[in-house]
Design an enzyme around this catalytic site. Structure first.
Site, mmCIF file in Angstrom:
data_model
loop_
_atom_site.group_PDB
_atom_site.id
_atom_site.type_symbol
_atom_site.label_atom_id
_atom_site.label_comp_id
_atom_site.label_asym_id
_atom_site.label_seq_id
_atom_site.Cartn_x
_atom_site.Cartn_y
_atom_site.Cartn_z
ATOM 1 N N SER A 143 0.815 -1.240 -0.097
ATOM 2 C CA SER A 143 -0.049 0.062 0.062
ATOM 3 C C SER A 143 0.942 1.332 -0.106
ATOM 4 O O SER A 143 0.220 2.390 -0.167
ATOM 5 C CB SER A 143 -1.098 -0.104 1.316
ATOM 6 O OG SER A 143 -1.868 -1.129 0.898
ATOM 7 N N CYS A 148 -7.773 2.600 0.382
ATOM 8 C CA CYS A 148 -8.730 1.559 0.017
ATOM 9 C C CYS A 148 -8.325 0.798 -1.244
ATOM 10 O O CYS A 148 -7.998 1.374 -2.172
ATOM 11 C CB CYS A 148 -9.850 2.461 -0.560
ATOM 12 S SG CYS A 148 -11.345 1.543 -1.145
ATOM 13 N N HIS A 181 -15.287 0.913 2.727
ATOM 14 C CA HIS A 181 -15.395 2.185 3.063
ATOM 15 C C HIS A 181 -16.482 3.027 2.664
ATOM 16 O O HIS A 181 -16.397 4.331 2.904
ATOM 17 C CB HIS A 181 -13.920 2.726 2.545
ATOM 18 C CG HIS A 181 -12.717 2.248 3.215
ATOM 19 N ND1 HIS A 181 -11.999 1.135 2.378
ATOM 20 C CD2 HIS A 181 -12.075 2.219 4.488
ATOM 21 C CE1 HIS A 181 -10.976 0.788 3.136
ATOM 22 N NE2 HIS A 181 -11.259 1.478 4.387
#
Length: 286
Positions: free
Chosen positions: A138, A196, A183
């Protein structure tokens, strides 16, 4: 040809990179000897002698307090910490763990110690900061978003929906977000804040294979950074065909690549790319 038995030479790190500057220039003197080898004086009173020139001093950019903190944080762990000054490319902290006591590499036991270190399964001789190759995960989302905004694929006002999992056409399996409940609706900045997966999968698709690969190159992901240390590794792809054929960047590769799961980078390559986002697009040589 410069070296003789007994000379000191830098063999690793900055000592190797700057060896010629650090070593200086040897001096010389021509002596007169008699038939028995006894010194009788200097040839022509030292007219052709040369005085040695000291080596130059080298100041590192390492912040010693930050380095000490990084080493404490990595005690008992495997991995790396690298901190860089985005405006200059100066390395402020470079930690590779586990490490070893450099005193083990000198003295009569150095051969035995080096063998022990080389056989250690934790690989203390590996400089993970510039040699270790890891999927960025990420952390790469920042770079994906910077690329997408730069080329106009998305804006800060773009909207994304996340329900926790989604079947994206072109992928054989559901793509899951790390948050199983999702989310919900979010704008671009929130998608980055939430990290996300589903939002960034769609950002990757909006970028498209050719542009995504182009920005990977612009951010120096495939190349060595050029840092003044030896042994640096390049980035590698799990599927080497992605390097030679941009048309291979299909849905699966793009959605996974958008959050850093298609390739491996060194910690230094990643922090340099992030620094380019921070400083407005200048890819510095560390």
């Amino acid at each position: 040809r410069y070296y003789q038995r007994g000379d000191y030479i830098g063999k690793q790190g900055v000592e190797r990179s700057y060896e010629e500057a650090l070593r200086g220039i040897k001096g010389s003197e021509i002596l007169l000897r008699d038939a028995r080898g006894r010194i009788k004086g200097r040839y022509q009173n030292g007219k052709f002698d040369q005085a040695p020139i000291p080596g130059r001093n080298l100041t590192l950019s390492i912040d010693i307090k930050l380095q000490a903190l990084g080493e404490r944080l990595m005690t008992g762990k495997r991995g790396s910490i690298v901190a860089i000054e985005p405006s200059t490319g100066e390395i402020l902290c470079m930690v590779s763990s586990p490490t070893y006591d450099p005193r083990m590499t000198v003295g009569r036991q150095r051969g035995k110690n080096h063998l022990l270190l080389s056989r250690d399964p934790n690989k203390p001789l590996l400089n993970r900061s510039i040699m270790g190759q890891y999927p960025p995960g990420s952390t790469f989302k920042t770079i994906t978003l910077a690329a997408a905004i730069d080329c106009g694929a998305v804006t800060l006002d773009s909207h994304f929906a996340c329900g926790g999992a989604e079947q994206i056409p072109g992928r054989s399996q559901l793509l899951h977000c790390w948050k199983s409940t999702g989310h919900g609706g979010q704008q671009t900045a929130q998608a980055l804040q939430n990290s996300c997966n589903l939002a960034f999968a769609h950002i990757g698709l909006k970028l498209g294979g050719e542009r995504f690969y182009d920005y990977i190159q612009k951010f120096g992901i495939l190349e060595k950074t050029g840092i003044d240390l030896s042994g640096e590794s390049k980035g590698v792809f799990f599927d080497k065909s992605l390097v030679t054929d941009t048309e291979k960047w299909g849905t699966a590769s793009l959605t996974s690549g958008s959050f850093g799961q298609t390739f491996k980078l060194t910690p230094l390559q990643l922090v340099r790319a992030i620094a380019a986002v921070v400083n407005g697009g200048n890819l510095m040589e560390p």
